[in-house]
Design an enzyme around this catalytic site. Structure first.
Site, PDB file in Angstrom:
ATOM      1  N   GLY A  18     -12.555   0.746  11.850  1.00  0.00           N
ATOM      2  CA  GLY A  18     -12.243   1.229  13.206  1.00  0.00           C
ATOM      3  C   GLY A  18     -13.453   1.524  14.066  1.00  0.00           C
ATOM      4  O   GLY A  18     -13.594   0.977  15.167  1.00  0.00           O
TER       5      GLY A  18
ATOM      6  N   ASP B 103     -10.920  11.896  16.104  1.00  0.00           N
ATOM      7  CA  ASP B 103     -10.952  10.509  16.550  1.00  0.00           C
ATOM      8  C   ASP B 103     -12.204  10.253  17.393  1.00  0.00           C
ATOM      9  O   ASP B 103     -12.469  10.955  18.371  1.00  0.00           O
ATOM     10  CB  ASP B 103      -9.690  10.219  17.370  1.00  0.00           C
ATOM     11  CG  ASP B 103      -9.500   8.745  17.646  1.00  0.00           C
ATOM     12  OD1 ASP B 103      -8.500   8.190  17.171  1.00  0.00           O
ATOM     13  OD2 ASP B 103     -10.366   8.143  18.336  1.00  0.00           O
TER      14      ASP B 103
ATOM     15  N   GLY C  20     -14.721   4.304   9.493  1.00  0.00           N
ATOM     16  CA  GLY C  20     -13.386   4.486  10.058  1.00  0.00           C
ATOM     17  C   GLY C  20     -13.076   5.965  10.078  1.00  0.00           C
ATOM     18  O   GLY C  20     -13.977   6.786  10.284  1.00  0.00           O
ATOM     19  N   ASN C  21     -11.831   6.316   9.835  1.00  0.00           N
ATOM     20  CA  ASN C  21     -11.486   7.708   9.683  1.00  0.00           C
ATOM     21  C   ASN C  21     -12.199   8.272   8.461  1.00  0.00           C
ATOM     22  O   ASN C  21     -12.763   9.350   8.478  1.00  0.00           O
ATOM     23  CB  ASN C  21      -9.981   7.768   9.474  1.00  0.00           C
ATOM     24  CG  ASN C  21      -9.399   8.893  10.232  1.00  0.00           C
ATOM     25  OD1 ASN C  21     -10.108   9.790  10.687  1.00  0.00           O
ATOM     26  ND2 ASN C  21      -8.094   8.860  10.367  1.00  0.00           N
ATOM     27  N   GLY C  22     -12.153   7.476   7.391  1.00  0.00           N
ATOM     28  CA  GLY C  22     -13.014   7.705   6.241  1.00  0.00           C
ATOM     29  C   GLY C  22     -14.134   6.682   6.335  1.00  0.00           C
ATOM     30  O   GLY C  22     -13.881   5.559   6.765  1.00  0.00           O
TER      31      GLY C  22
ATOM     32  N   ARG D  17      -2.477  -2.160  -3.523  1.00  0.00           N
ATOM     33  CA  ARG D  17      -3.746  -1.477  -3.274  1.00  0.00           C
ATOM     34  C   ARG D  17      -3.757  -0.168  -4.067  1.00  0.00           C
ATOM     35  O   ARG D  17      -2.844   0.646  -3.944  1.00  0.00           O
ATOM     36  CB  ARG D  17      -3.889  -1.154  -1.784  1.00  0.00           C
ATOM     37  CG  ARG D  17      -5.190  -0.475  -1.520  1.00  0.00           C
ATOM     38  CD  ARG D  17      -5.134   0.432  -0.323  1.00  0.00           C
ATOM     39  NE  ARG D  17      -6.399   1.141  -0.230  1.00  0.00           N
ATOM     40  CZ  ARG D  17      -6.574   2.246   0.451  1.00  0.00           C
ATOM     41  NH1 ARG D  17      -5.570   2.772   1.111  1.00  0.00           N
ATOM     42  NH2 ARG D  17      -7.742   2.832   0.475  1.00  0.00           N
TER      43      ARG D  17
ATOM     44  N   GLU E 290     -16.241  -1.517  14.017  1.00  0.00           N
ATOM     45  CA  GLU E 290     -15.890  -2.710  14.803  1.00  0.00           C
ATOM     46  C   GLU E 290     -15.813  -2.419  16.298  1.00  0.00           C
ATOM     47  O   GLU E 290     -16.015  -3.316  17.113  1.00  0.00           O
ATOM     48  CB  GLU E 290     -14.532  -3.263  14.321  1.00  0.00           C
ATOM     49  CG  GLU E 290     -14.580  -3.840  12.924  1.00  0.00           C
ATOM     50  CD  GLU E 290     -13.192  -4.115  12.345  1.00  0.00           C
ATOM     51  OE1 GLU E 290     -12.258  -4.384  13.125  1.00  0.00           O
ATOM     52  OE2 GLU E 290     -13.055  -4.049  11.109  1.00  0.00           O
TER      53      GLU E 290
ATOM     54  N   HIS F 250     -13.413   2.344  -0.817  1.00  0.00           N
ATOM     55  CA  HIS F 250     -13.405   1.237   0.159  1.00  0.00           C
ATOM     56  C   HIS F 250     -13.991  -0.037  -0.458  1.00  0.00           C
ATOM     57  O   HIS F 250     -14.516  -0.897   0.259  1.00  0.00           O
ATOM     58  CB  HIS F 250     -14.249   1.550   1.415  1.00  0.00           C
ATOM     59  CG  HIS F 250     -13.784   2.713   2.229  1.00  0.00           C
ATOM     60  ND1 HIS F 250     -14.658   3.644   2.740  1.00  0.00           N
ATOM     61  CD2 HIS F 250     -12.548   3.075   2.638  1.00  0.00           C
ATOM     62  CE1 HIS F 250     -13.980   4.550   3.429  1.00  0.00           C
ATOM     63  NE2 HIS F 250     -12.696   4.230   3.372  1.00  0.00           N
TER      64      HIS F 250
ATOM     65  N   ASN G 290       0.879  -1.174   0.000  1.00  0.00           N
ATOM     66  CA  ASN G 290       0.000   0.000   0.000  1.00  0.00           C
ATOM     67  C   ASN G 290       0.914   1.221   0.000  1.00  0.00           C
ATOM     68  O   ASN G 290       1.454   1.603   1.036  1.00  0.00           O
ATOM     69  CB  ASN G 290      -0.885  -0.041   1.252  1.00  0.00           C
ATOM     70  CG  ASN G 290      -1.908   1.079   1.264  1.00  0.00           C
ATOM     71  OD1 ASN G 290      -1.883   1.971   0.415  1.00  0.00           O
ATOM     72  ND2 ASN G 290      -2.805   1.043   2.226  1.00  0.00           N
TER      73      ASN G 290
ATOM     74  N   ARG H 174     -13.500  14.913   7.239  1.00  0.00           N
ATOM     75  CA  ARG H 174     -14.186  15.258   5.973  1.00  0.00           C
ATOM     76  C   ARG H 174     -15.663  15.592   6.236  1.00  0.00           C
ATOM     77  O   ARG H 174     -16.299  14.927   7.051  1.00  0.00           O
ATOM     78  CB  ARG H 174     -14.120  14.081   4.996  1.00  0.00           C
ATOM     79  CG  ARG H 174     -12.741  13.855   4.431  1.00  0.00           C
ATOM     80  CD  ARG H 174     -12.673  12.586   3.611  1.00  0.00           C
ATOM     81  NE  ARG H 174     -11.707  11.666   4.165  1.00  0.00           N
ATOM     82  CZ  ARG H 174     -11.516  10.425   3.754  1.00  0.00           C
ATOM     83  NH1 ARG H 174     -12.232   9.950   2.758  1.00  0.00           N
ATOM     84  NH2 ARG H 174     -10.618   9.656   4.323  1.00  0.00           N
TER      85      ARG H 174
ATOM     86  N   GLU I 189      -8.802  -6.004   4.080  1.00  0.00           N
ATOM     87  CA  GLU I 189      -8.562  -5.625   2.681  1.00  0.00           C
ATOM     88  C   GLU I 189      -7.291  -6.274   2.142  1.00  0.00           C
ATOM     89  O   GLU I 189      -7.239  -6.673   0.982  1.00  0.00           O
ATOM     90  CB  GLU I 189      -8.460  -4.100   2.580  1.00  0.00           C
ATOM     91  CG  GLU I 189      -9.798  -3.422   2.821  1.00  0.00           C
ATOM     92  CD  GLU I 189      -9.677  -1.990   3.301  1.00  0.00           C
ATOM     93  OE1 GLU I 189      -9.329  -1.792   4.487  1.00  0.00           O
ATOM     94  OE2 GLU I 189      -9.933  -1.070   2.514  1.00  0.00           O
TER      95      GLU I 189
HETATM   96  P1  ADP Z   1      -8.810   4.512   8.582  1.00  0.00           P
HETATM   97  O1  ADP Z   1     -10.034   4.957   7.842  1.00  0.00           O
HETATM   98  O2  ADP Z   1      -7.743   5.566   8.646  1.00  0.00           O
HETATM   99  O3  ADP Z   1      -8.310   3.153   8.180  1.00  0.00           O
HETATM  100  P2  ADP Z   1      -9.742   3.227  11.022  1.00  0.00           P
HETATM  101  O4  ADP Z   1     -10.569   2.225  10.312  1.00  0.00           O
HETATM  102  O5  ADP Z   1      -8.601   2.746  11.824  1.00  0.00           O
HETATM  103  O6  ADP Z   1      -9.264   4.409  10.092  1.00  0.00           O
HETATM  104  O7  ADP Z   1     -10.714   4.033  11.997  1.00  0.00           O
HETATM  105  C1  ADP Z   1     -10.314   5.085  12.810  1.00  0.00           C
HETATM  106  C2  ADP Z   1     -11.480   5.426  13.753  1.00  0.00           C
HETATM  107  O8  ADP Z   1     -11.824   4.213  14.457  1.00  0.00           O
HETATM  108  C3  ADP Z   1     -11.152   6.458  14.787  1.00  0.00           C
HETATM  109  O9  ADP Z   1     -12.234   7.377  14.872  1.00  0.00           O
HETATM  110  C4  ADP Z   1     -11.017   5.674  16.081  1.00  0.00           C
HETATM  111  O10 ADP Z   1     -11.581   6.384  17.148  1.00  0.00           O
HETATM  112  C5  ADP Z   1     -11.813   4.432  15.818  1.00  0.00           C
HETATM  113  N1  ADP Z   1     -11.116   3.268  16.429  1.00  0.00           N
HETATM  114  C6  ADP Z   1     -10.099   2.595  15.913  1.00  0.00           C
HETATM  115  N2  ADP Z   1      -9.697   1.610  16.751  1.00  0.00           N
HETATM  116  C7  ADP Z   1     -10.461   1.684  17.832  1.00  0.00           C
HETATM  117  C8  ADP Z   1     -10.550   0.968  19.061  1.00  0.00           C
HETATM  118  N3  ADP Z   1      -9.735  -0.059  19.331  1.00  0.00           N
HETATM  119  N4  ADP Z   1     -11.483   1.344  19.942  1.00  0.00           N
HETATM  120  C9  ADP Z   1     -12.318   2.370  19.679  1.00  0.00           C
HETATM  121  N5  ADP Z   1     -12.292   3.075  18.515  1.00  0.00           N
HETATM  122  C10 ADP Z   1     -11.379   2.751  17.613  1.00  0.00           C
END
Ligand code: ADP
Length: 401
Positions: A330, A282, A209-211, A90, A333, A179, A7, A240, A386
């Protein structure tokens, strides 16, 4: 088969080496600060993490160092480069050109070059990563797996924007969706759990997730998705803004004297959870601030829950029914309250979450049903993977070669 999954970002190159016969990850790591100075952080299960500062002026050199580390007698896990049988990359944006994974050849590179305009921040580093691997591992098949590919099945009424046709054709403007590899993986896993022929299934997948993006997957194929021409559209995200009234954009540019390049940066980096809460991008920080009484943080979480609910409902309408909802990534899950808030009030659609199960998912997170036994619509948490999809596609295509 040993498959190296890459990636590539502008200054980093994340990697995982898979043994696809067992799905085992034999090594993973990251070449960081490429073009600045250079560092490799490398982990092989059962061995200490290896970190080394090594000059990485470009992606070719980073790839050479990565291969040398994988084959190093002390820190590595394979004896020679010849044990890497395929490389899977990726790729964020495949434009209108790629609806499935492909083996790299000159024609593929030429088409990927055409995607530069659509996603310059991603495509340029991807090309550097591919060229770096071709230099460092000559003769080893390179396979591209696109985030946009799974969404290419959308019907034209879902992917066409209401702007003049000439401009759409000239600039390749349409809903692409992102995604896709994650939506493909979790919808595929969900399909196996439904007691129905695949072609009859209706699934909504929520990658949060973040996105974040949410997709409607009917009969195993994407029918609609929330991200659009770019990954800026859809739900509120970490930084975003998601889908907003397009008239807000020129309005703010004029009132605040913001040039186009800055406006794009503003919508991608300063909005979303961060902009609404003023606290953080976050979700964990937002939840903590909300618990401490911060009303703006509470609102940020309410917006996400409301939008999830709205998209589940609209996608159920678009598909003419609903069998399952999947939460992944993130937030999907790890955040029970978002899953609960995003499905609360959807009992009329047949969605009933079991709060006890939802709040107590075993760790490490594995596929878990969080709906009540009698819930007409099944709701699952499925951890996304992924990289595994990329490794499997690379294996499949390299075996055909
Ligand atoms: P990306 O889109 O960058 O791959 P992620 O899928 O890791 O991001 O998601 C990031 C988000 O998920 C953040 O808002 C974070 O708060 C939340 N997150 C990630 N891991 C955990 C965790 N173990 N417990 C609670 N929230 C989490």
């Amino acid at each position: 088969m040993n498959v190296l999954v890459i990636n590539a970002g502008s200054s980093s190159l994340k990697y995982q080496l898979f043994d696809t016969s067992t799905d085992e990850v034999k090594a993973k790591g990251n070449c960081e600060r490429i073009g600045i100075d250079g560092r490799i952080v490398h982990k092989v299960p059962g061995k200490d993490e290896y970190v080394a500062d090594l000059p990485m002026p470009n992606h070719s050199e980073a790839t050479r160092i990565l291969v040398a580390t994988l084959t190093d007698p002390v820190h590595g896990c394979i004896a020679s480069m010849n044990e890497i049988e395929a490389v899977g990359h990726r790729i964020v944006h495949g434009g209108p050109y790629f609806s499935e994974s492909v083996i790299v050849d000159d024609e593929v590179i030429a088409k990927l070059e055409l995607c530069r305009d659509l996603a310059p921040l991603h495509t340029v580093p991807h090309l550097m990563g591919i060229r770096g691997c071709m230099d460092a591992m000559p003769g080893i098949p390179q396979i591209l797996v696109f985030d946009t590919a799974f969404h290419q099945t959308m019907p034209e009424e879902a992917y066409t924007y209401a702007i003049p046709k000439e401009l759409i054709e000239k600039h390749k403007i349409r809903r692409y969706g992102f995604h896709g590899t994650s939506h493909r993986y979790v919808s595929g896993e969900m399909l196996k759990l439904l007691d129905k022929p695949a072609q009859d299934t209706k699934i909504v997948t929520c990658h949060l997730g973040n996105g974040s993006s949410i997709s409607a997957v009917k009969g195993g194929k994407v029918m609609d998705t929330t991200m659009g021409f770019t990954p800026l559209a859809g739900t509120i995200m970490g930084t975003r803004c998601g889908s907003i009234d397009p008239a807000i954009v020129p309005f703010l540019m004029e009132k605040e004297n913001i040039p186009a390049s800055e406006m794009s940066n503003f919508m991608n980096k300063k909005c979303g959870f961060l902009g609404v809460s003023g606290v953080s991008s976050d979700c964990r920080d937002i939840a903590a601030a909300r618990d401490a009484g911060n009303k703006d943080a509470a609102l940020a979480m309410k917006i996400l829950c409301y939008q999830i609910k709205k998209y589940i409902g609209s996608f159920a309408a678009a598909m003419g029914g609903l069998d399952a909802v999947v939460f992944t990534a993130g937030i999907g899950e790890n955040t029970p309250e978002i899953r609960e808030g995003g499905t609360k009030g959807l009992e009329f659609l047949g969605i009933e979450i079991d709060p006890e199960i939802n709040n107590n998912i075993p760790r490490p997170i594995a596929t878990t049903c969080i709906s009540k036994p009698g819930s007409k619509v099944k709701v699952y948490v499925i951890p996304t993977n992924e990289e595994l999809v990329i490794a499997r596609d690379a294996e499949r295509l390299a075996s055909k070669k």
